[in-house]
Scaffold this motif. Structure first.
Motif, PDB file in Angstrom:
ATOM      1  N   ALA A 104       0.835  -1.204   0.000  1.00 13.33           N
ATOM      2  CA  ALA A 104       0.000   0.000   0.000  1.00 13.33           C
ATOM      3  C   ALA A 104       0.870   1.254   0.000  1.00 13.33           C
ATOM      4  O   ALA A 104       1.944   1.281   0.608  1.00 13.33           O
ATOM      5  N   ASP A 105       0.418   2.292  -0.704  1.00 19.19           N
ATOM      6  CA  ASP A 105       1.076   3.587  -0.592  1.00 19.19           C
ATOM      7  C   ASP A 105       1.071   4.010   0.875  1.00 19.19           C
ATOM      8  O   ASP A 105       0.073   3.815   1.588  1.00 19.19           O
ATOM      9  N   GLY A 106       2.176   4.588   1.321  1.00 19.51           N
ATOM     10  CA  GLY A 106       2.306   4.926   2.737  1.00 19.51           C
ATOM     11  C   GLY A 106       2.780   3.765   3.591  1.00 19.51           C
ATOM     12  O   GLY A 106       2.797   3.861   4.821  1.00 19.51           O
ATOM     13  N   GLY A 107       3.183   2.677   2.952  1.00 18.91           N
ATOM     14  CA  GLY A 107       3.624   1.492   3.684  1.00 18.91           C
ATOM     15  C   GLY A 107       5.061   1.595   4.159  1.00 18.91           C
ATOM     16  O   GLY A 107       5.689   2.656   4.105  1.00 18.91           O
ATOM     17  N   ARG A 108       5.586   0.462   4.618  1.00 15.87           N
ATOM     18  CA  ARG A 108       6.942   0.428   5.163  1.00 15.87           C
ATOM     19  C   ARG A 108       7.655  -0.835   4.680  1.00 15.87           C
ATOM     20  O   ARG A 108       7.057  -1.907   4.601  1.00 15.87           O
ATOM     21  N   ILE A 109       8.949  -0.691   4.425  1.00 16.30           N
ATOM     22  CA  ILE A 109       9.804  -1.839   4.159  1.00 16.30           C
ATOM     23  C   ILE A 109      10.966  -1.789   5.144  1.00 16.30           C
ATOM     24  O   ILE A 109      11.594  -0.733   5.309  1.00 16.30           O
ATOM     25  N   GLY A 135       5.098   7.448  -0.781  1.00 12.55           N
ATOM     26  CA  GLY A 135       5.002   7.553   0.667  1.00 12.55           C
ATOM     27  C   GLY A 135       5.458   6.309   1.397  1.00 12.55           C
ATOM     28  O   GLY A 135       5.151   6.118   2.573  1.00 12.55           O
ATOM     29  N   ILE A 136       6.208   5.444   0.708  1.00  9.14           N
ATOM     30  CA  ILE A 136       6.697   4.205   1.316  1.00  9.14           C
ATOM     31  C   ILE A 136       8.081   4.452   1.897  1.00  9.14           C
ATOM     32  O   ILE A 136       8.991   4.890   1.191  1.00  9.14           O
ATOM     33  N   ALA A 137       8.248   4.189   3.182  1.00  6.80           N
ATOM     34  CA  ALA A 137       9.536   4.332   3.857  1.00  6.80           C
ATOM     35  C   ALA A 137      10.275   3.008   3.810  1.00  6.80           C
ATOM     36  O   ALA A 137       9.679   1.937   3.965  1.00  6.80           O
ATOM     37  N   ALA A 138      11.589   3.064   3.589  1.00  4.71           N
ATOM     38  CA  ALA A 138      12.429   1.861   3.576  1.00  4.71           C
ATOM     39  C   ALA A 138      13.639   2.104   4.465  1.00  4.71           C
ATOM     40  O   ALA A 138      14.361   3.086   4.283  1.00  4.71           O
TER      41      ALA A 138
END
Length: 255
Positions: free
Chosen positions: A137-142, A182-185
């Motif tokens: 999902a957009d705004g997700g996290r890795i 918006g995905i943070a990694a």
């Protein structure tokens, strides 16, 4: 009926060690969990049962993260599970944790061991993440797992640590390229932890355990509960502005 409010995490290597601890810590924060296991279905089912007993949904799926040819089919399995179990098309968090150890000095390490480490710790992470990107999902996290060994050097871990160094660079590029969504990694780099990793050497070898404690600012060896809750915390909304970072969780090894 769709459950759009519950967050869903995928964790590789979730049947034992740090992956198991992370899966349980994530579930304790109210997040449903899909996790993979390589061989030990019985242990995976125990973890799934423990998560379900806590009130969260859990699904254990078999996956060899060193077999990139299997990733397209795995992504299809994930997509079907999201639809059938959650009524959704996307999941929220990906934790690339699965791994193994094959220590040996540079002078004698085999190409077979090197290639095995490469397939699981670098190629597998890159291409599994790639195949799952449409489902995040957009705004997700890795969160990718590295190691303190990518910063400090101990003889025998050149190949393993080099793969982790590659993952740290890859993660910065993930953060850059996925930022518009918006995905943070980020990377979490544990120090030496008492698990069955590497045959349980840190846990079971008293001399090694004592040595690690002696070079650690906190004066002891790490345990899984030092890592899993930290990863779970990193997924929280409070950390939404943190991306492209390497976070070492080693109790201060070799400071």
């Amino acid at each position: 009926m769709s459950d759009t409010h519950t967050k869903i995490a995928i964790i590789t290597g979730g049947s034992r060690g740090l992956g198991r601890n992370t899966a349980l810590a994530v579930a304790a924060r109210g997040i449903d969990v899909i996790f993979t296991y390589c061989n030990n279905k019985a242990e995976a089912e125990k973890v799934a049962a423990e998560i379900k007993a806590s009130g969260r949904k859990a699904l254990a799926l078999q996956l060899d993260t060193g077999d990139s040819a299997s990733f397209p089919a795995f992504a299809e399995t994930i997509a079907a599970a999201l639809r059938d179990t959650w009524g959704r098309n996307h999941f929220d968090y990906l934790v690339n944790n699965a791994g193994h150890s094959a220590p040996g000095p540079i002078a004698t390490m085999s190409e077979e061991d090197f290639d095995g480490l490469y397939r699981v710790h670098f190629k597998g992470v890159v291409f599994l993440t790639q195949k799952l990107l449409p489902l995040i999902a957009d705004g997700g996290r890795i969160v990718n797992l590295s190691s303190g060994l990518a910063r400090f050097s101990l003889p025998g871990y050149a190949a393993y640590s080099s793969m982790k160094g590659a993952i740290e660079v890859f993660t910065r590029y993930l953060a850059k390229e996925l930022g518009p969504r918006g995905i943070a990694a980020n990377v979490v780099a544990p120090g030496a932890i008492e698990t069955d990793f590497g045959g349980g050497a840190v846990r079971d070898n008293a001399d090694l355990n004592k040595f690690v404690a002696s070079v650690t600012a906190m004066g002891r060896v790490g345990v899984p509960d030092d890592i899993g809750p930290m990863i779970a915390n990193l997924l929280a909304d409070e950390n939404r502005w943190l991306t492209g970072q390497r976070i070492e969780v080693s109790g201060g090894m070799f400071l």
